[in-house]
Design a protein around this motif. Structure first.
Motif, short mmCIF file in Angstrom:
data_model
loop_
_atom_site.label_atom_id
_atom_site.label_comp_id
_atom_site.label_asym_id
_atom_site.label_seq_id
_atom_site.Cartn_x
_atom_site.Cartn_y
_atom_site.Cartn_z
N UNK A 174 1.01 -1.19 -0.33
CA UNK A 174 0.04 -0.08 -0.18
C UNK A 174 1.03 0.81 -0.09
N UNK A 175 1.76 1.41 1.02
CA UNK A 175 2.81 2.34 0.63
C UNK A 175 3.50 2.18 -0.81
N UNK A 176 4.06 1.48 -1.72
CA UNK A 176 4.00 1.49 -2.56
C UNK A 176 2.92 2.39 -4.11
N UNK A 177 2.11 1.92 -3.72
CA UNK A 177 1.01 2.29 -3.87
C UNK A 177 0.92 3.82 -3.75
N UNK A 178 0.61 3.99 -2.89
CA UNK A 178 0.18 5.53 -2.25
C UNK A 178 1.46 6.81 -3.08
N UNK A 182 3.49 6.06 -4.91
CA UNK A 182 3.89 6.02 -6.85
C UNK A 182 5.30 5.61 -6.75
N UNK A 183 5.75 4.73 -5.80
CA UNK A 183 7.24 4.00 -6.21
C UNK A 183 7.71 2.92 -6.72
N UNK A 184 6.93 3.24 -8.09
CA UNK A 184 7.04 2.33 -9.06
C UNK A 184 7.56 2.65 -10.03
N UNK A 185 8.10 2.06 -11.03
CA UNK A 185 8.55 2.99 -12.44
C UNK A 185 7.75 2.60 -13.54
N UNK A 189 9.40 -2.49 -7.03
CA UNK A 189 8.66 -1.68 -7.50
C UNK A 189 9.32 -0.97 -9.01
N UNK A 190 10.87 -1.36 -9.09
CA UNK A 190 11.45 -0.69 -10.33
C UNK A 190 12.60 -1.52 -10.30
N UNK A 191 12.19 -2.84 -10.55
CA UNK A 191 12.70 -4.04 -11.58
C UNK A 191 14.05 -4.08 -12.33
N UNK A 192 13.69 -3.20 -12.96
CA UNK A 192 14.99 -3.14 -14.19
C UNK A 192 16.52 -2.56 -13.81
#
Length: 337
Positions: free
Chosen positions: A44-48, A50-53, A244-247
């Motif tokens: 949920x904190x990743x979603x809130x 936007x900690x993703x590429x 959130x940043x798999x690359x």
């Protein structure tokens, strides 16, 4: 019953309460009055935030307004046509969001045993995610296990291998409170340090053999290469933390030279329909978790550290964003609405 309340993410780091209509159960569905929901602090904190590429599956999933939550314990208040397994008054767990009244398909519900409290039952979504990863690891009796990252999933990644007869369960985190929880729930060694600094300790604890299975439950891409020196030759690394940043996750030469196996484990892996060859659906895993709770072979009630009324949702997430090192189970109490 004409008023509903839901927690919503309305933008990056923006939390609001919405009042959607009370849903009406369609055929095969039930209407549930929520009693507890559990915040999945990592997801949920990743979603809130936007900690993703861009372009990641997270990016495709999180659209505003976004209604978070997937661990819900409540009481059936109404059934749709054709529902036979549940009736009003039954206690059930579902993958529904942080919302006072929700509908869910009958075949997606899990009955909560009388011996299991709402505070315990609400962990079932987390437990199914971890149990899937543990099953993917295909443990053997006497395994040495390392768990890196002791949030909600990490705490259960300590408990399930203990039930499977792990000889050593080595917990690694930089937060002292998390390590205390892990010790209390089965970790044989708790290391307050980063994975990058843990090799000598793991060697000593395993008699020089290293770990049979290493769980990376951090969700941080930089951790993956540091799992390799902790894993024995031909050992396995299970990725339970969904970065959130798999690359930004990188491999090293050890992967090939030492024959290491990397296993990805995600909530959507279990089969939709059970067969003799592939029995463990989400519902079957959830029922097993409820059984372990009822038998007191697993413990989660003492992992609940914070409780909020839904009206305090913005404050709850703000505190988690600022520091979640001392928080574990964070519960919304919907009886307070």
């Amino acid at each position: 019953m004409n008023r509903n309340t839901a927690v919503a993410f309305t933008g990056e780091n923006l939390v609001e309460l919405r009042e959607p209509p009370v849903p009406e159960p369609a055929a095969g569905e039930v209407l549930i009055r929520t009693r507890r929901t559990l915040i999945s602090t990592g997801t949920e904190l990743t979603c809130l935030g936007r900690r993703f590429e861009p372009g990641s599956h997270w990016d495709q999933w999180v659209k505003y307004p976004f209604f978070p939550g997937y661990s819900n314990a409540g009481v059936v208040v109404k059934t749709g046509a054709g529902v036979t397994a549940f009736k009003p008054g039954d206690r059930v767990a579902s993958r529904a969001a942080h919302q006072r009244f929700v509908v869910a398909p009958e075949d997606a519900l899990v009955r909560i045993p009388d011996a299991v409290s709402d505070d315990e039952a609400v962990w079932f979504g987390i437990a199914c995610i971890v149990q899937n990863g543990v099953r993917r690891a295909r443990h053997e009796l006497g395994d040495a296990v390392v768990v890196i990252g002791l949030g909600l999933l990490g705490q259960l990644a300590v408990q399930f291998p203990r039930l499977l007869g792990a000889r050593e369960i080595i917990a690694i985190d930089t937060a002292p409170r998390r390590l205390e929880f892990a010790r209390a729930h089965g970790a044989t060694l708790a290391l307050e340090k980063s994975a990058a600094d843990a090799r000598a300790d793991v060697l000593a604890a395993t008699g020089g053999r290293l770990a049979d299975v290493v769980y990376d439950v951090t969700g941080h891409p930089a951790v993956l290469p540091h799992t390799f020196p902790l894993t024995r030759t031909l050992g396995k690394i299970v990725l339970l933390g969904d970065a959130g940043n798999p690359t930004q996750q990188h491999l090293t030469g050890e992967l090939i030279s030492r024959g290491l196996g990397i296993i990805g484990a995600h909530d959507n892996n279990p089969p939709k329909i059970a067969t003799d060859a592939d029995w463990w659906t989400r519902n079957h895993m959830a029922d097993l978790f409820m059984t372990y709770l009822a038998q007191r072979r697993m413990r989660v009630a003492d992992l609940v550290t914070h409780r909020f009324a839904p009206a305090q949702a913005a404050e709850a997430y703000r505190r988690l964003v600022e520091d979640r090192s001392t928080a574990m189970g964070v519960v919304f109490d919907w009886d307070a609405v």
